[in-house]
Design a protein around this motif. Structure first.
Motif, PDB file in Angstrom:
ATOM      1  N   ARG A  77       5.879   2.250 -30.884  1.00 25.64           N
ATOM      2  CA  ARG A  77       6.003   2.991 -29.634  1.00 25.64           C
ATOM      3  C   ARG A  77       5.381   4.368 -29.816  1.00 25.64           C
ATOM      4  O   ARG A  77       5.051   4.759 -30.938  1.00 25.64           O
ATOM      5  CB  ARG A  77       7.477   3.120 -29.256  1.00 25.64           C
ATOM      6  N   LEU A  78       5.255   5.100 -28.710  1.00 24.39           N
ATOM      7  CA  LEU A  78       4.636   6.426 -28.780  1.00 24.39           C
ATOM      8  C   LEU A  78       5.391   7.361 -29.725  1.00 24.39           C
ATOM      9  O   LEU A  78       4.752   8.062 -30.513  1.00 24.39           O
ATOM     10  CB  LEU A  78       4.528   7.038 -27.381  1.00 24.39           C
ATOM     11  N   PRO A  79       6.732   7.400 -29.715  1.00 23.80           N
ATOM     12  CA  PRO A  79       7.417   8.276 -30.686  1.00 23.80           C
ATOM     13  C   PRO A  79       7.078   7.926 -32.138  1.00 23.80           C
ATOM     14  O   PRO A  79       6.972   8.810 -32.985  1.00 23.80           O
ATOM     15  CB  PRO A  79       8.903   8.028 -30.385  1.00 23.80           C
ATOM     16  N   VAL A 126       3.126   0.834 -42.163  1.00 26.65           N
ATOM     17  CA  VAL A 126       4.204   0.127 -41.470  1.00 26.65           C
ATOM     18  C   VAL A 126       3.839  -0.071 -40.004  1.00 26.65           C
ATOM     19  O   VAL A 126       4.074  -1.140 -39.426  1.00 26.65           O
ATOM     20  CB  VAL A 126       5.535   0.897 -41.608  1.00 26.65           C
ATOM     21  N   GLY A 127       3.249   0.964 -39.412  1.00 26.18           N
ATOM     22  CA  GLY A 127       2.847   0.867 -38.013  1.00 26.18           C
ATOM     23  C   GLY A 127       1.821  -0.231 -37.779  1.00 26.18           C
ATOM     24  O   GLY A 127       1.872  -0.947 -36.765  1.00 26.18           O
ATOM     25  N   GLU A 128       0.876  -0.382 -38.696  1.00 27.50           N
ATOM     26  CA  GLU A 128      -0.104  -1.462 -38.588  1.00 27.50           C
ATOM     27  C   GLU A 128       0.583  -2.826 -38.652  1.00 27.50           C
ATOM     28  O   GLU A 128       0.197  -3.765 -37.945  1.00 27.50           O
ATOM     29  CB  GLU A 128      -1.129  -1.370 -39.722  1.00 27.50           C
ATOM     30  N   ALA A 129       1.606  -2.918 -39.486  1.00 29.86           N
ATOM     31  CA  ALA A 129       2.257  -4.201 -39.719  1.00 29.86           C
ATOM     32  C   ALA A 129       3.135  -4.640 -38.547  1.00 29.86           C
ATOM     33  O   ALA A 129       3.223  -5.826 -38.232  1.00 29.86           O
ATOM     34  CB  ALA A 129       3.108  -4.132 -40.987  1.00 29.86           C
ATOM     35  N   THR A 160      -1.125   3.155 -27.977  1.00 25.59           N
ATOM     36  CA  THR A 160       0.253   3.038 -27.509  1.00 25.59           C
ATOM     37  C   THR A 160       0.351   3.379 -26.026  1.00 25.59           C
ATOM     38  O   THR A 160       1.013   2.673 -25.255  1.00 25.59           O
ATOM     39  CB  THR A 160       1.173   3.970 -28.317  1.00 25.59           C
ATOM     40  N   VAL A 161      -0.329   4.444 -25.614  1.00 24.68           N
ATOM     41  CA  VAL A 161      -0.339   4.817 -24.199  1.00 24.68           C
ATOM     42  C   VAL A 161      -1.065   3.762 -23.370  1.00 24.68           C
ATOM     43  O   VAL A 161      -0.615   3.404 -22.275  1.00 24.68           O
ATOM     44  CB  VAL A 161      -1.001   6.199 -24.008  1.00 24.68           C
ATOM     45  N   ALA A 162      -2.174   3.250 -23.893  1.00 28.05           N
ATOM     46  CA  ALA A 162      -2.922   2.215 -23.173  1.00 28.05           C
ATOM     47  C   ALA A 162      -2.051   0.985 -22.937  1.00 28.05           C
ATOM     48  O   ALA A 162      -2.051   0.407 -21.838  1.00 28.05           O
ATOM     49  CB  ALA A 162      -4.179   1.839 -23.956  1.00 28.05           C
ATOM     50  N   ARG A 163      -1.299   0.577 -23.952  1.00 33.12           N
ATOM     51  CA  ARG A 163      -0.425  -0.596 -23.800  1.00 33.12           C
ATOM     52  C   ARG A 163       0.692  -0.308 -22.783  1.00 33.12           C
ATOM     53  O   ARG A 163       1.066  -1.175 -21.991  1.00 33.12           O
ATOM     54  CB  ARG A 163       0.185  -0.978 -25.151  1.00 33.12           C
ATOM     55  N   ARG A 164       1.204   0.910 -22.795  1.00 33.42           N
ATOM     56  CA  ARG A 164       2.290   1.271 -21.881  1.00 33.42           C
ATOM     57  C   ARG A 164       1.816   1.249 -20.432  1.00 33.42           C
ATOM     58  O   ARG A 164       2.582   0.903 -19.522  1.00 33.42           O
ATOM     59  CB  ARG A 164       2.807   2.660 -22.251  1.00 33.42           C
ATOM     60  N   GLN A 165       0.537   1.617 -20.210  1.00 29.31           N
ATOM     61  CA  GLN A 165       0.020   1.739 -18.839  1.00 29.31           C
ATOM     62  C   GLN A 165      -0.725   0.501 -18.357  1.00 29.31           C
ATOM     63  O   GLN A 165      -1.064   0.415 -17.172  1.00 29.31           O
ATOM     64  CB  GLN A 165      -0.904   2.954 -18.748  1.00 29.31           C
ATOM     65  N   ALA A 166      -0.987  -0.451 -19.245  1.00 29.64           N
ATOM     66  CA  ALA A 166      -1.799  -1.611 -18.881  1.00 29.64           C
ATOM     67  C   ALA A 166      -1.021  -2.592 -18.001  1.00 29.64           C
ATOM     68  O   ALA A 166       0.190  -2.766 -18.180  1.00 29.64           O
ATOM     69  CB  ALA A 166      -2.276  -2.321 -20.142  1.00 29.64           C
ATOM     70  N   ASP A 167      -1.738  -3.218 -17.078  1.00 26.01           N
ATOM     71  CA  ASP A 167      -1.134  -4.339 -16.353  1.00 26.01           C
ATOM     72  C   ASP A 167      -1.148  -5.565 -17.264  1.00 26.01           C
ATOM     73  O   ASP A 167      -1.642  -5.509 -18.406  1.00 26.01           O
ATOM     74  CB  ASP A 167      -1.873  -4.601 -15.038  1.00 26.01           C
ATOM     75  N   ALA A 169       4.205   6.580 -33.177  1.00 27.16           N
ATOM     76  CA  ALA A 169       2.830   7.031 -33.413  1.00 27.16           C
ATOM     77  C   ALA A 169       2.787   8.540 -33.637  1.00 27.16           C
ATOM     78  O   ALA A 169       2.071   9.035 -34.517  1.00 27.16           O
ATOM     79  CB  ALA A 169       1.934   6.647 -32.229  1.00 27.16           C
ATOM     80  N   MET A 170       3.578   9.277 -32.871  1.00 24.37           N
ATOM     81  CA  MET A 170       3.585  10.735 -33.020  1.00 24.37           C
ATOM     82  C   MET A 170       4.265  11.161 -34.327  1.00 24.37           C
ATOM     83  O   MET A 170       3.909  12.183 -34.905  1.00 24.37           O
ATOM     84  CB  MET A 170       4.282  11.389 -31.825  1.00 24.37           C
ATOM     85  N   LYS A 171       5.218  10.379 -34.799  1.00 21.78           N
ATOM     86  CA  LYS A 171       5.833  10.682 -36.099  1.00 21.78           C
ATOM     87  C   LYS A 171       4.795  10.562 -37.210  1.00 21.78           C
ATOM     88  O   LYS A 171       4.745  11.383 -38.131  1.00 21.78           O
ATOM     89  CB  LYS A 171       7.007   9.734 -36.359  1.00 21.78           C
ATOM     90  N   ILE A 172       3.958   9.525 -37.124  1.00 25.98           N
ATOM     91  CA  ILE A 172       2.871   9.365 -38.095  1.00 25.98           C
ATOM     92  C   ILE A 172       1.946  10.576 -38.035  1.00 25.98           C
ATOM     93  O   ILE A 172       1.551  11.130 -39.060  1.00 25.98           O
ATOM     94  CB  ILE A 172       2.086   8.065 -37.819  1.00 25.98           C
ATOM     95  N   VAL A 173       1.600  10.988 -36.828  1.00 22.31           N
ATOM     96  CA  VAL A 173       0.711  12.142 -36.645  1.00 22.31           C
ATOM     97  C   VAL A 173       1.293  13.390 -37.301  1.00 22.31           C
ATOM     98  O   VAL A 173       0.589  14.123 -38.008  1.00 22.31           O
ATOM     99  CB  VAL A 173       0.469  12.394 -35.139  1.00 22.31           C
ATOM    100  N   ARG A 174       2.578  13.632 -37.085  1.00 17.62           N
ATOM    101  CA  ARG A 174       3.192  14.849 -37.622  1.00 17.62           C
ATOM    102  C   ARG A 174       3.143  14.878 -39.143  1.00 17.62           C
ATOM    103  O   ARG A 174       2.923  15.931 -39.740  1.00 17.62           O
ATOM    104  CB  ARG A 174       4.643  14.965 -37.126  1.00 17.62           C
ATOM    105  N   HIS A 175       3.354  13.728 -39.764  1.00 18.04           N
ATOM    106  CA  HIS A 175       3.375  13.705 -41.221  1.00 18.04           C
ATOM    107  C   HIS A 175       1.983  13.530 -41.823  1.00 18.04           C
ATOM    108  O   HIS A 175       1.614  14.226 -42.773  1.00 18.04           O
ATOM    109  CB  HIS A 175       4.302  12.592 -41.719  1.00 18.04           C
TER     110      HIS A 175
END
Length: 355
Positions: free
Chosen positions: A188-190, A181-184, A271-278, A192-198
């Motif tokens: 956001r970071l939360p 689903v995330g690929e599709a 996700t972090v890169a996109r959040r911090q990018a100009d 991505a981290m939910k995917i990591v946890r599971h």
């Protein structure tokens, strides 16, 4: 086989797991009379026995030892080996979903079976046959994992271990779905981290550790400490994997470095890169990450953009925070000193690895 550099008892546990897996697989090979099924079993044996870090079995084993389990028990090794069979199924299915050609520096199972189909001169498209037969091979590993788990005499008297094994499996499947689903849709970071946890933390560290502890009769306080350690360390493990996936080489990762970038995997790093990018760098990220036409030159440009956002440093901080929190939770749990030392060694190996 690739083994995390661990002291003697861990190395001995890994060797016992390998022996248990080899014996289990050999019985099925010896009992199979159909030539085609026999060939698939040989491919599976090669894949299982010639690669992998045996992380899940090790955490299961040290969860057992930390709760007071002894060194000579064969039944805990049987359970640990069952976890490796489940992991094998997850890898085979993941490679089918991602249509990857490399795993552990070798052809994936579906690619090997497709090549075999082609060599036989059979009807149909070889890659389709490879995907379909590998799917069934992965399913066989799921069935065998269940069988091997219940072969352990410890399981019948440890209901909480059986519950944890069920949660391990459902968490891994759920995490894989969230990844798709995330690929599709991006994320956001939360998310991505939910995917990591599971997808990673639950089935790589948390539940193997809990299963081992439950088999040894651990109380709820210790099992909760295992949960905290496992979730935090599992997150750190995947965050390290994100960095390795972006900046590693095929020689170090055993995978094609373009695979995840082409698919647009929803990692915390991106996700972090996109959040911090100009605005300029964000446009580059959007153009490059997830492009099916991404080439090696494009990958080099993508890596430069990700570095320029400062995202790798942020992720390194996230890794350090989770590693420290995991170790702190474990030290407060009052587990056996040897197990504490070994689990700390494993934790350090997980977060500081290069592959």
């Amino acid at each position: 086989m690739t083994v995390i550099d661990t002291p003697t008892e861990s190395a001995a546990a890994v060797a016992r797991v390998d022996s248990a897996l080899e014996a289990f697989l050999q019985r099925r090979i010896d009992g199979e009379s159909d030539p085609a099924a026999h060939q698939v079993l040989l491919v599976l044996r090669e894949f299982i026995l010639n690669g992998g870090k045996r992380i899940r079995p090790l955490f299961c084993y040290w969860g057992w030892r930390g709760a007071g389990g002894g060194t000579g028990n064969a039944d805990v090794i049987t359970v640990a080996s069952a976890l490796e069979l489940f992991h094998t199924a997850a890898l085979i299915h993941d490679d089918i979903i991602d249509d990857s050609d490399l795993r552990r520096g070798r052809p994936t199972v579906h690619l090997s079976l497709g090549k075999w189909h082609s060599e036989q001169g059979w009807h149909g498209e070889s890659r389709t046959f490879g995907h379909s037969s590998a799917l069934l091979a992965g399913n066989a590993c799921l069935v065998w994992s269940e069988e091997m788990f219940h072969d352990s005499a410890l399981v019948s008297s440890a209901e909480s271990a059986a519950r944890a094994f069920a949660r391990l499996r459902s968490s891994a499947v759920y995490g894989e779905f969230l990844d798709l689903v995330g690929e599709a849709r991006g994320g956001r970071l939360p998310d991505a981290m939910k995917i990591v946890r599971h997808k990673t933390a639950g089935y790589t560290i948390r539940y193997p550790l809990r299963i081992g502890g439950a088999l040894a009769g651990a109380d709820e306080e210790l099992l909760r400490a295992y949960d905290t350690f496992g979730l935090l360390l599992g997150e750190a493990y995947q965050l390290r994997d994100d960095l390795i996936g972006m900046f590693g080489t095929p020689e170090s990762t055993g995978k094609d470095p373009l695979d995840d970038a082409r698919r647009g995997k929803p990692t915390a790093l991106i996700t972090v890169a996109r959040r911090q990018a100009d605005a300029t760098r964000l446009r580059l990220l959007d153009r490059l990450y997830g492009s099916e036409c991404l080439g090696l030159d494009d990958l080099a440009e993508l890596r430069d953009v990700v570095r320029a956002t400062g995202a790798p440093a942020v992720v390194e901080e996230m890794i350090d925070e989770r590693h420290a929190g995991a170790v702190r939770a474990l030290r407060q749990a009052g587990i056996r000193p040897l197990a504490l030392a070994e689990l700390e060694t494993l934790a350090a190996a997980c977060v500081h690895r290069e592959r």
